[in-house]
Motif scaffolding. Sequence first.
Motif, PDB file in Angstrom:
ATOM      1  N   PHE A  17       0.489  -1.563   0.149  1.00 32.51           N
ATOM      2  CA  PHE A  17       0.154   0.247  -0.198  1.00 32.51           C
ATOM      3  C   PHE A  17       0.920   0.997   0.147  1.00 32.51           C
ATOM      4  CE2 PHE A  17      -2.345   4.019   2.013  1.00 32.51           C
ATOM      5  CZ  PHE A  17      -2.962   3.703   1.372  1.00 32.51           C
ATOM      6  N   CYS A  18       0.297   2.066  -1.191  1.00 35.68           N
ATOM      7  CA  CYS A  18       1.558   3.467  -1.102  1.00 35.68           C
ATOM      8  C   CYS A  18       0.545   4.559  -1.709  1.00 35.68           C
ATOM      9  CB  CYS A  18       2.266   3.530  -1.518  1.00 35.68           C
ATOM     10  SG  CYS A  18       2.714   2.861  -3.799  1.00 35.68           S
ATOM     11  N   ARG A  19       0.757   5.707  -1.606  1.00 34.72           N
ATOM     12  CA  ARG A  19       0.084   7.309  -2.049  1.00 34.72           C
ATOM     13  C   ARG A  19       0.812   7.791  -2.622  1.00 34.72           C
ATOM     14  NH1 ARG A  19      -0.668   6.231   3.234  1.00 34.72           N
ATOM     15  NH2 ARG A  19      -2.524   5.864   3.864  1.00 34.72           N
ATOM     16  N   GLU A  26       8.732  13.688 -12.522  1.00 34.34           N
ATOM     17  CA  GLU A  26       9.211  11.922 -11.446  1.00 34.34           C
ATOM     18  C   GLU A  26       7.576  11.973 -10.425  1.00 34.34           C
ATOM     19  OE1 GLU A  26      13.130  11.082 -10.920  1.00 34.34           O
ATOM     20  OE2 GLU A  26      12.616  13.324  -9.438  1.00 34.34           O
ATOM     21  N   PHE A  27       7.483  10.695 -10.302  1.00 39.31           N
ATOM     22  CA  PHE A  27       6.196  10.418  -9.216  1.00 39.31           C
ATOM     23  C   PHE A  27       6.620  10.364  -7.371  1.00 39.31           C
ATOM     24  CE2 PHE A  27       4.307   8.921 -13.280  1.00 39.31           C
ATOM     25  CZ  PHE A  27       2.697   9.200 -13.242  1.00 39.31           C
ATOM     26  N   LEU A  28       6.101  10.863  -6.985  1.00 43.44           N
ATOM     27  CA  LEU A  28       6.841  11.198  -4.842  1.00 43.44           C
ATOM     28  C   LEU A  28       5.653   9.702  -4.765  1.00 43.44           C
ATOM     29  CD1 LEU A  28       7.780  11.516  -2.730  1.00 43.44           C
ATOM     30  CD2 LEU A  28       5.750  13.389  -2.743  1.00 43.44           C
ATOM     31  N   ILE A  29       6.360   8.516  -3.500  1.00 42.21           N
ATOM     32  CA  ILE A  29       5.117   7.627  -3.598  1.00 42.21           C
ATOM     33  C   ILE A  29       5.158   7.797  -2.193  1.00 42.21           C
ATOM     34  CG2 ILE A  29       5.247   5.786  -5.714  1.00 42.21           C
ATOM     35  CD1 ILE A  29       7.436   4.224  -4.421  1.00 42.21           C
ATOM     36  N   THR A  30       4.887   7.482  -1.228  1.00 37.21           N
ATOM     37  CA  THR A  30       4.751   7.570   0.296  1.00 37.21           C
ATOM     38  C   THR A  30       4.324   6.585   1.098  1.00 37.21           C
ATOM     39  OG1 THR A  30       2.763   8.909   0.833  1.00 37.21           O
ATOM     40  CG2 THR A  30       5.029   9.896   0.607  1.00 37.21           C
ATOM     41  N   ASN A  31       4.814   5.934   1.795  1.00 34.63           N
ATOM     42  CA  ASN A  31       3.786   5.085   2.474  1.00 34.63           C
ATOM     43  C   ASN A  31       3.206   5.389   4.403  1.00 34.63           C
ATOM     44  OD1 ASN A  31       6.070   4.228   3.935  1.00 34.63           O
ATOM     45  ND2 ASN A  31       6.678   2.604   2.718  1.00 34.63           N
ATOM     46  N   GLY A  34       6.245   6.715   6.783  1.00 35.74           N
ATOM     47  CA  GLY A  34       6.563   7.538   5.850  1.00 35.74           C
ATOM     48  C   GLY A  34       7.838   7.283   5.773  1.00 35.74           C
ATOM     49  N   ARG A  35       8.293   6.934   4.825  1.00 35.03           N
ATOM     50  CA  ARG A  35       9.316   6.669   3.841  1.00 35.03           C
ATOM     51  C   ARG A  35       8.302   7.114   2.863  1.00 35.03           C
ATOM     52  NH1 ARG A  35      11.171   4.693   8.177  1.00 35.03           N
ATOM     53  NH2 ARG A  35      12.866   2.548   7.918  1.00 35.03           N
ATOM     54  N   TYR A  36       9.136   7.166   1.605  1.00 35.04           N
ATOM     55  CA  TYR A  36       9.138   8.217   1.009  1.00 35.04           C
ATOM     56  C   TYR A  36      10.249   7.674  -0.741  1.00 35.04           C
ATOM     57  CZ  TYR A  36      12.900  11.200   0.491  1.00 35.04           C
ATOM     58  OH  TYR A  36      14.387  11.721   1.129  1.00 35.04           O
ATOM     59  N   SER A  37      10.002   7.815  -1.879  1.00 35.04           N
ATOM     60  CA  SER A  37      10.801   7.384  -3.115  1.00 35.04           C
ATOM     61  C   SER A  37      10.564   8.048  -4.294  1.00 35.04           C
ATOM     62  CB  SER A  37      10.791   6.090  -3.666  1.00 35.04           C
ATOM     63  OG  SER A  37      11.888   5.685  -4.030  1.00 35.04           O
ATOM     64  N   PHE A  38      11.249   9.155  -4.711  1.00 35.06           N
ATOM     65  CA  PHE A  38      10.894   9.802  -6.619  1.00 35.06           C
ATOM     66  C   PHE A  38      11.517   8.762  -7.103  1.00 35.06           C
ATOM     67  CE2 PHE A  38      11.978  13.214  -3.675  1.00 35.06           C
ATOM     68  CZ  PHE A  38      10.904  14.440  -3.855  1.00 35.06           C
ATOM     69  N   GLY A  66       9.985  -1.055   2.767  1.00 30.22           N
ATOM     70  CA  GLY A  66       8.242  -1.145   2.564  1.00 30.22           C
ATOM     71  C   GLY A  66       7.792  -0.633   1.457  1.00 30.22           C
ATOM     72  N   PHE A  67       7.965  -0.868   0.005  1.00 28.33           N
ATOM     73  CA  PHE A  67       6.951  -0.896  -0.926  1.00 28.33           C
ATOM     74  C   PHE A  67       6.507  -1.823  -1.812  1.00 28.33           C
ATOM     75  CE2 PHE A  67       8.920   3.832  -0.373  1.00 28.33           C
ATOM     76  CZ  PHE A  67       7.579   4.231  -0.234  1.00 28.33           C
TER      77      PHE A  67
END
Length: 471
Positions: A17-19, A26-31, A34-38, A66-67
Amino acid sequence: MLTNLSKIKYNEEAVAFCRFKKFGSEFLITNDIGRYSFLKPGLFKKFLEGRLDQKTKTYQELKEKGFIGNALSADYLADKYQKRNNFLFQGPSLHIVVTTLRCNHKCIYCQASSRGMEEKEYDMAFSTAKKVVDAIFCTPNPAISIEFQGGEPLANWKTVKFIVEYARKKNEKAKKNLIMPLVTNFSLMNREKYNFLVKNGVSLCTSLDGPEELHNKNRPCPGINSYQKTIQWIKKIKEERLGALTTISRYSLKYPKEIVDEYLKWGFKEIHLRPLSYLGLSGKLKDSIGYSTEEFLEFWKKAMDYIIAINRRGKYFRERGSRIMLQKILTDKDPNFLDLRSPCGAGIGQLLYNYDGKVYTCDEGRMTGDDAFVIGNVKKDSYKKIVSHPTVKTLCMASLLEDLPCDSCVYKPYCGVCPVQNYALYGNVFPPLKNTEKCKLHQGVLDYLFGKLENKVIRGVFKKWVLPRKS
């Protein structure tokens, strides 16, 4: 370029699960931990379809954060989530005590509806103060902050002194981690009071709104140069024992660099660029002293660019509001800033004890001008009855992001809502749909911070901000 997400064959097993949101190219993803990635569009498409090469650095990074769904450890996820939300299991830690509503300043944005210095009926009596401290020590939280506010708390010095001494005495048995900050404009401070506060470990926080002319315009005091009185004590007190806050009025917007320079001038290592809350007097005078969210963000970004430039030249100096959000972004620990929690801290993270014994859910709750957020009175109600009040439960529900449109926002892990401000602005603790002014403010701040995080040098600056300060 990825233009049509509906055509992607989403792999439910491969993707945890992520947003996400489009962020520049780019696309920013978070979970939720609190982790994030571009991710570049091509990699983002492969990620959603579960087609990332497991040997690549991108796959390993996303797995560690955790993605990757079919490589996710439920125990790992639960442990990280619990640590980030540990504050939910501890009870109120912040206990704000209004020893008096009297104040000799006439600040243009006063939130506290302060009274004149002659109106002593707004002072807290010893008998009420004793019951307040007794209630505070009922909290199960091992850490207690008794924060003195007003009005100007030093206008009722005898009660401040009584509470400090009584709390210290009670803590000999309770053995809590007790801290006692006092918020003051310094106009009534003298050497005797200062020595007592230092001896008893009371820290001090004042307001410094910028250079002299601006400070005095925002914070006038009849018969006294407010700025000069504040600076007189700033010079005497070591920086580690003194905090300072700035409130941005319409008059402040022209001076992002000058306000920062004022804090640097007096040796501060941090500034908190706080927008108006529009509670109390600042709400009534919104048309004359207020501004749009866009105007504040323009000011804030100029100040932030200047602060970052200062750090890149080798001098440590940070912006506190940014640091709070960056700690949520870059570390596993939530700083427990009560306005940026889900649910917020009203009634479960903080309580406010008014001069007359009334207990409010929070500091903002007493600023609305009515008793909508009164949850009891220490003169007649037990601690258990106070914290179990239906209003506390309502505010928890109204600030739980999982129950709001906020749940779909990529910034949900770092954000929070204030039901009391929603009540003041919209007449309802349950906020309207997205894009309230507070929502636009948080999105603007987080857009800026995440944009800067893509720069390795600036990311290094931000990482230093969230590390523990060295003495």
